[in-house]
Design an enzyme around this catalytic site. Structure first.
Site, mmCIF file in Angstrom:
data_model
loop_
_atom_site.group_PDB
_atom_site.id
_atom_site.type_symbol
_atom_site.label_atom_id
_atom_site.label_comp_id
_atom_site.label_asym_id
_atom_site.label_seq_id
_atom_site.Cartn_x
_atom_site.Cartn_y
_atom_site.Cartn_z
ATOM 1 N N GLY A 12 -6.419 -5.132 1.460
ATOM 2 C CA GLY A 12 -5.083 -4.995 2.029
ATOM 3 C C GLY A 12 -4.473 -6.350 2.346
ATOM 4 O O GLY A 12 -3.340 -6.649 1.947
ATOM 5 N N LYS A 56 -13.471 -9.334 8.072
ATOM 6 C CA LYS A 56 -14.392 -8.194 8.268
ATOM 7 C C LYS A 56 -15.785 -8.618 7.796
ATOM 8 O O LYS A 56 -16.349 -8.062 6.842
ATOM 9 C CB LYS A 56 -13.891 -6.973 7.500
ATOM 10 N N ARG A 63 0.826 -1.215 0.000
ATOM 11 C CA ARG A 63 0.000 0.000 0.000
ATOM 12 C C ARG A 63 0.863 1.269 0.000
ATOM 13 O O ARG A 63 0.427 2.308 -0.508
ATOM 14 C CB ARG A 63 -0.937 0.005 1.211
ATOM 15 N N GLY A 78 -12.951 -3.739 0.976
ATOM 16 C CA GLY A 78 -14.292 -3.202 1.178
ATOM 17 C C GLY A 78 -14.605 -2.129 0.148
ATOM 18 O O GLY A 78 -15.718 -2.060 -0.393
HETATM 19 N N1 LIG Z 1 -11.398 -18.492 9.592
HETATM 20 C C1 LIG Z 1 -10.846 -17.342 9.996
HETATM 21 N N2 LIG Z 1 -10.939 -16.955 11.290
HETATM 22 C C2 LIG Z 1 -10.392 -15.791 11.699
HETATM 23 N N3 LIG Z 1 -9.725 -14.931 10.884
HETATM 24 C C3 LIG Z 1 -9.617 -15.269 9.606
HETATM 25 C C4 LIG Z 1 -10.163 -16.480 9.085
HETATM 26 N N4 LIG Z 1 -9.890 -16.529 7.772
HETATM 27 C C5 LIG Z 1 -9.197 -15.416 7.468
HETATM 28 N N5 LIG Z 1 -9.006 -14.657 8.556
HETATM 29 C C6 LIG Z 1 -8.251 -13.383 8.661
HETATM 30 O O1 LIG Z 1 -8.837 -12.409 7.820
HETATM 31 C C7 LIG Z 1 -7.909 -11.325 7.705
HETATM 32 C C8 LIG Z 1 -8.155 -10.561 6.444
HETATM 33 O O2 LIG Z 1 -9.505 -10.145 6.390
HETATM 34 P P1 LIG Z 1 -9.996 -8.794 5.681
HETATM 35 O O3 LIG Z 1 -9.393 -7.625 6.366
HETATM 36 O O4 LIG Z 1 -11.472 -8.901 5.600
HETATM 37 O O5 LIG Z 1 -9.362 -8.931 4.213
HETATM 38 P P2 LIG Z 1 -8.835 -7.787 3.219
HETATM 39 O O6 LIG Z 1 -7.891 -6.879 3.980
HETATM 40 O O7 LIG Z 1 -8.136 -8.510 2.117
HETATM 41 O O8 LIG Z 1 -10.058 -7.050 2.743
HETATM 42 C C9 LIG Z 1 -6.546 -11.988 7.788
HETATM 43 O O9 LIG Z 1 -5.793 -11.330 8.792
HETATM 44 C C10 LIG Z 1 -6.835 -13.451 8.159
HETATM 45 O O10 LIG Z 1 -5.995 -13.962 9.191
HETATM 46 O O1 LIG Z 2 -7.752 -2.309 5.151
HETATM 47 C C1 LIG Z 2 -8.679 -1.666 4.657
HETATM 48 O O2 LIG Z 2 -9.736 -2.238 4.051
HETATM 49 P P1 LIG Z 2 -9.795 -3.767 3.480
HETATM 50 O O3 LIG Z 2 -9.431 -4.719 4.617
HETATM 51 O O4 LIG Z 2 -11.226 -3.908 3.069
HETATM 52 O O5 LIG Z 2 -8.840 -3.854 2.319
HETATM 53 C C2 LIG Z 2 -8.704 -0.155 4.623
HETATM 54 O O6 LIG Z 2 -7.487 0.377 5.119
HETATM 55 C C3 LIG Z 2 -9.905 0.369 5.420
HETATM 56 O O7 LIG Z 2 -9.761 0.023 6.766
HETATM 57 P P2 LIG Z 2 -11.091 -0.118 7.706
HETATM 58 O O8 LIG Z 2 -11.869 -1.327 7.181
HETATM 59 O O9 LIG Z 2 -10.558 -0.304 9.099
HETATM 60 O O10 LIG Z 2 -11.882 1.150 7.539
#
Ligand SMILES: Nc1ncnc2c1ncn2[C@@H]1O[C@H](COP(=O)(O)OP(=O)(O)O)[C@@H](O)[C@H]1O
Ligand SMILES: O=C(OP(=O)(O)O)[C@H](O)COP(=O)(O)O
Length: 400
Positions: free
Chosen positions: A357, A199, A34, A381
């Site tokens: 991310g 998330k 990033r 997101g």
């Molecule tokens: N079954 C699970 N239980 C808890 N955490 C998980 C599980 N599967 C994935 N994760 C966690 O989800 C996190 C990423 O989620 P998220 O922030 O939603 O993705 P992104 O940043 O790609 O949008 C990672 O740190 C990973 O360890």
């Molecule tokens: O990591 C982020 O989003 P992402 O996990 O959906 O890629 C952005 O930095 C937004 O962070 P936030 O979901 O805590 O507002």
């Protein structure tokens, strides 16, 4: 939407809202994607003679300073990438920020401390957010929005600040929007979407929209357990969004009616303990069928049969959008599901967009060549909500 090239930045203080929300192990950045993504915008502004004031959030601190979420490591890394000294303010709008910005010469760069150390940044109260945006506005003459990963957040630095300053979109936001736009207009079919990650409450809602767009939806990661529970299975101590179960039941029913294929894990890796991500000590997970998760255990990755199933479901796709790791990929015992999906994307002929991310970091940290994917988006997101056709506060605010 104006771009940087429409602004006269020489000698001006330019506020760059970036997304420097990078994964950290203590104070060590485990993936700087990033920072590298926004660095060209910052370099361009500095070369044009701007005094560049970079601001971002990191993690989700609770509106007060928390050293675990300091942006100091990101500021240091930005300096290394730029090959110049980058000043760092130890607060966001206080004495340190004011003195740091006042001390900038033309062409110099400063990073402010985490925006979310201030309750006003994320407040739902317009006046509280506005008051914080007023304080931020004192630090700059112009605003450049380039934190694509946060454009879906109605936060002070994303939404309220650009209303207070002449503004433009940075090059990262412009590039992200160009690629994602293609997925909203002319999507080649079959269109498969893979959703995972942690998330869950943020991202479940997009399925509503995807039911109208996608041909196939594959669910993994922490997202999967709310679906398994909705199907009537026990999920032990796995991540669960209990209040969303009725909505999830409705998604599954509508998917069936519309002929959208919903694919859920058939097996998962479980353990009684969340793995130690620092020592990476062996976690000794067991494989269980997804309808047989023991009450005292949590699902932490998709299992081997699911890996094969998901690779197969991606094989003939023409377009794939993927957000959210399939498991806790940060630990090697739970990385195989995420690896299998990444490999599945590469083995298919599909145009592939990976967003988020952690998803983007996972692809790189697990050793895949990021250039082999169609597009790696810095926002998870944000890209999901963009595809949903929602008005994103941080993009709307950049319009003239
Ligand atoms: N079954 C699970 N239980 C808890 N955490 C998980 C599980 N599967 C994935 N994760 C966690 O989800 C996190 C990423 O989620 P998220 O922030 O939603 O993705 P992104 O940043 O790609 O949008 C990672 O740190 C990973 O360890
Ligand atoms: O990591 C982020 O989003 P992402 O996990 O959906 O890629 C952005 O930095 C937004 O962070 P936030 O979901 O805590 O507002």
């Amino acid at each position: 939407m104006k771009t940087i090239d429409d602004l006269q930045v020489a000698g001006k203080r330019v506020f760059v809202r970036a997304d420097l929300n990078v994964p950290l192990d203590g104070t060590t950045i485990t993936d700087d994607g990033r920072i590298r993504a926004v660095q060209p915008t910052i370099a361009k502004l500095a070369e044009a003679g701007a005094k560049v004031v970079v601001a971002s959030h990191l993690g989700r601190p609770k509106g007060a300073p928390d050293p675990a979420f300091s942006l100091a490591p990101a500021a240091k890394r930005l300096g290394e990438l730029l090959g110049t000294d980058v000043a760092f303010a130890t607060d966001t709008v206080g004495e340190s920020a004011q003195a740091t910005v006042a001390g900038l010469a033309d062409g110099q760069v400063a990073v402010l401390e985490n925006l979310r150390f201030n309750a006003g940044e994320t407040s739902k109260d317009d006046a509280e957010r506005g008051a914080f945006a007023d304080q931020l506005a004192q630090l700059a003459d112009l605003y450049v929005g380039d934190g694509f990963g946060a454009v879906h957040r109605k936060h002070a630095s994303v939404y309220d600040l650009p209303a207070r300053l002449p503004h433009a979109a940075g090059d990262l936001i412009a590039a992200e929007v160009t690629v994602l736009k293609k997925l909203t207009e002319d999507v080649k079919r079959p269109y498969a979407v893979v959703l995972g990650g942690a998330k869950v409450s943020d991202k479940l809602g997009v399925i509503d929209h995807l039911l109208e767009k996608a041909d196939r939806i594959l669910i993994g990661g922490g997202m999967a357990y709310t679906f398994l529970k909705a199907q009537g299975h026990e999920v032990g101590i796995s991540l669960l969004q209990e209040d969303q179960i009725p909505a999830v039941k409705d998604y599954m029913k509508r998917a069936e009616e519309r002929g959208v294929e919903f694919v859920l894990p058939v097996d998962v890796l479980v353990s009684a303990d969340f793995p130690d991500l620092k020592t990476k000590a062996p976690a000794h997970p067991t494989v269980v069928a997804s309808d047989a998760i023991p009450a005292d255990q949590e699902g932490l990755d998709i299992g081997p049969k699911t890996r094969e199933l998901y690779a197969d479901k991606l094989k003939d796709a023409a377009t794939v959008f993927w957000n959210g790791p399939m498991g806790v990929f940060e630990h090697p015992d739970y990385a195989n599901g995420t690896k299998a999906v990444a490999q599945g994307l590469l083995d298919s002929e599909a145009f592939t967009v990976v967003g988020g991310g952690d998803s983007a970091a996972a692809v790189r940290l697990l050793g895949f060549d990021e250039n082999a994917f169609g597009h790696i988006s810095t926002g998870g997101g944000a890209s999901l909500e963009y595809l949903e056709g929602k008005t994103l506060p941080g993009l709307a605010a950049l319009e003239d």
